[in-house]
Design an enzyme around this catalytic site. Structure first.
Site, mmCIF file in Angstrom:
data_model
loop_
_atom_site.group_PDB
_atom_site.id
_atom_site.type_symbol
_atom_site.label_atom_id
_atom_site.label_comp_id
_atom_site.label_asym_id
_atom_site.label_seq_id
_atom_site.Cartn_x
_atom_site.Cartn_y
_atom_site.Cartn_z
ATOM 1 N N HIS A 156 -2.261 80.623 52.521
ATOM 2 C CA HIS A 156 -2.742 79.293 52.973
ATOM 3 C C HIS A 156 -3.275 78.463 51.806
ATOM 4 C CE1 HIS A 156 -2.635 81.128 57.028
ATOM 5 N NE2 HIS A 156 -3.192 82.156 56.417
ATOM 6 N N SER A 277 2.811 58.978 30.561
ATOM 7 C CA SER A 277 2.750 57.804 31.420
ATOM 8 C C SER A 277 2.834 56.562 30.549
ATOM 9 C CB SER A 277 1.426 57.824 32.185
ATOM 10 O OG SER A 277 1.070 56.507 32.565
ATOM 11 N N LYS A 283 -1.930 61.345 30.099
ATOM 12 C CA LYS A 283 -1.078 62.067 31.041
ATOM 13 C C LYS A 283 -0.048 62.977 30.385
ATOM 14 C CE LYS A 283 -0.626 60.729 35.159
ATOM 15 N NZ LYS A 283 -0.925 61.446 36.380
ATOM 16 N N GLU A 290 9.185 68.165 39.192
ATOM 17 C CA GLU A 290 9.193 67.212 40.316
ATOM 18 C C GLU A 290 10.622 66.808 40.667
ATOM 19 O OE1 GLU A 290 6.394 63.956 39.593
ATOM 20 O OE2 GLU A 290 5.072 65.414 38.644
#
Ligand code: ARG
Length: 460
Positions: A156, A277, A283, A290
């Site tokens: 979980h 970024s 970043k 992704e």
């Protein structure tokens, strides 16, 4: 261009209809397979007395010249051609004259395209399998390097019990082993030659289908001509094998993304597999992971597209089936691209063992082990479970851990607690004691590594 099939009609198709009908821009990638199939066909026709040896040789020479001109780029693919099959045949006839027109004897584009796509996918599956195996190898190497690295195991997405990083990585190796087996199985089942099924019903010529099947490396010819030209089950099977493999990569990607975040900091991807970024200077984004996760969606789309194309088709060939190629090619290309970045990304990934270990120290991952300790002292498991639950609640309220509670505090709850409990709940002990087969204990993990190595050695 005059249609090769002009006859009943004048072949003057409108520009829109012609473009709509054409598949050359996506099926031209099968030119090698198309020519190889035609060569086997012409050779068989001569062996069966349907072509003379001289005609066969003229055709074979013409086809091999076309093949080398296509390979070298000397012969450009004509974008106005209807498909790769028509293009090669028209080119052959342009080069060798009327003999070229004999090639299509005892054949139809329906069995021709069914053949070409099988030949094409057979090669692609071999390439996919070798990439999947490369990833398994990289994961196995990382597992060996991280055999003792303790991290939290989750259920979980809540910290559950301590495991080793090796154990976690090997879980993905197991998924990929199954992917490889599914790909192999798909290749095996599709390895039947449809050539000679012709348009739908077979042919009146005395052809030898076993001869072409053998020449093209198939196990045997297909058994029913209607099925031969209308079967795209192997596309569905391949698309589902690829979809499941993408699912595995996508789950892995999700973890890579989470682990690379400041919230986890378990993982540092090499700069070569991250992006920055345009506005936020701090970043370092896991774009590759992704994208793999995102591309999984389009591959599922390919699978659903293929199933949907087939579901209402009457026998035998219908032009709808031309839609098979873009879906299956897209899925194959996508999985290849994903694996080609995933493999080096995992090879160069740095795991932050210290952060993982620290995370495993928080979250009461040893609570089950403490309950097991009480069971060994004679308490029934359910009572031990309750007792440890109350100790965890106390720790949370007082900002303590099970390791920092004093023996006196333990003894307030039960006299069964002795000083040896602290050894029993150390992370190292918790991992070492998971001795059951397939568990996270060191012997089991070593056995898993050995098993993965055997799998890799077993060859394609
Ligand atoms: N381009 C077609 C396809 O991909 C080839 C088969 C065409 N056959 C036919 N009878 N129209 O399916």
């Amino acid at each position: 261009m005059a249609k090769m099939w002009a006859g009943r009609t004048d072949g003057a198709v409108s520009k829109e209809a012609d473009d709509f009908n054409s598949s050359i821009h996506f099926d031209s990638r099968m030119f090698r397979q198309d020519i190889r199939g035609s060569m086997a066909h012409a050779t068989m026709l001569a062996a069966c007395g349907i072509l003379t040896d001289a005609e066969r040789d003229t055709i074979l020479d013409g086809l091999s010249d076309i093949l080398s001109d296509l390979e070298s780029g000397k012969l450009p693919i004509d974008p106005a051609a209807e498909d790769i099959h028509m293009f090669v045949e028209a080119e052959l006839t342009a080069r060798i004259g009327d003999i070229g027109k004999k090639l299509h004897t005892a054949r139809s584009r329906n069995d021709q395209v069914a053949l070409d796509i099988r030949l094409y996918l057979r090669d692609e599956i071999a390439e996919l399998r070798s990439l999947v195996r490369d990833l398994i190898r990289v994961l196995c190497e990382q597992a060996e390097k991280n055999a003792n690295a303790i991290m939290p195991g989750y259920t979980h997405l809540q910290r559950a019990q301590p495991i080793t990083l090796a154990h976690h990585l090997l879980a993905y190796a197991m998924m990929l082993e199954r992917d490889d087996e599914r790909l192999a199985d798909t290749a095996k089942r599709m390895n039947r030659s449809p050539l000679g099924a012709c348009a739908l019903a077979g042919t009146t010529y005395p052809i030898d289908r076993s001869m072409t099947a053998r020449a093209l490396g198939f196990d045997a010819p297909t058994e029913n001509s209607l099925d031969s030209v209308s079967d795209r089950d192997f596309c569905v099977e391949l698309l589902s094998a690829i979809s499941l493999c993408m699912t595995h990569l996508s789950r892995f990607s999700e973890e890579i993304i989470l682990w690379s975040s400041w919230e986890f900091r378990f993982l540092e991807l090499d700069d070569a597999y991250t992006t920055g970024s345009s506005i936020m200077p701090q970043k370092k984004n896991s774009d590759m992971a992704e994208l793999v996760r995102g591309k999984t969606g389009r591959v599922f789309g390919d699978l659903v597209a293929m199933l949907t194309v087939l579901k209402g088709l009457p026998l035998a060939y219908n032009k709808d089936m031309q839609e098979d190629k873009e879906a299956v090619f897209d899925a194959v290309d996508t999985l290849k691209k994903c694996l080609r970045v995933f493999i080096p990304m995992m090879e160069t990934a740095k795991f932050r063992k210290d952060v993982m270990y620290a995370a495993a120290q928080k979250g009461f991952l040893n609570a089950t082990d403490l309950a097991d300790y009480l069971v060994r002292q004679g308490l029934p498991f359910r009572s031990a479970y309750k007792m440890v639950g109350s100790l965890v609640a106390r720790c949370i309220a007082e900002g303590k851990t099970l390791e920092t509670l004093t023996l006196d505090e333990y003894r307030e709850v039960s006299p069964l607690f002795e000083a040896d409990l602290y050894d029993e709940i150390s992370l190292e002990t918790c991992v070492a004691k998971r001795i059951s087969a397939g568990g996270t204990g060191p012997d089991s993990v070593a056995a898993q590594i050995a098993s993965v190595k055997r799998f890799l050695e077993s060859g394609l």
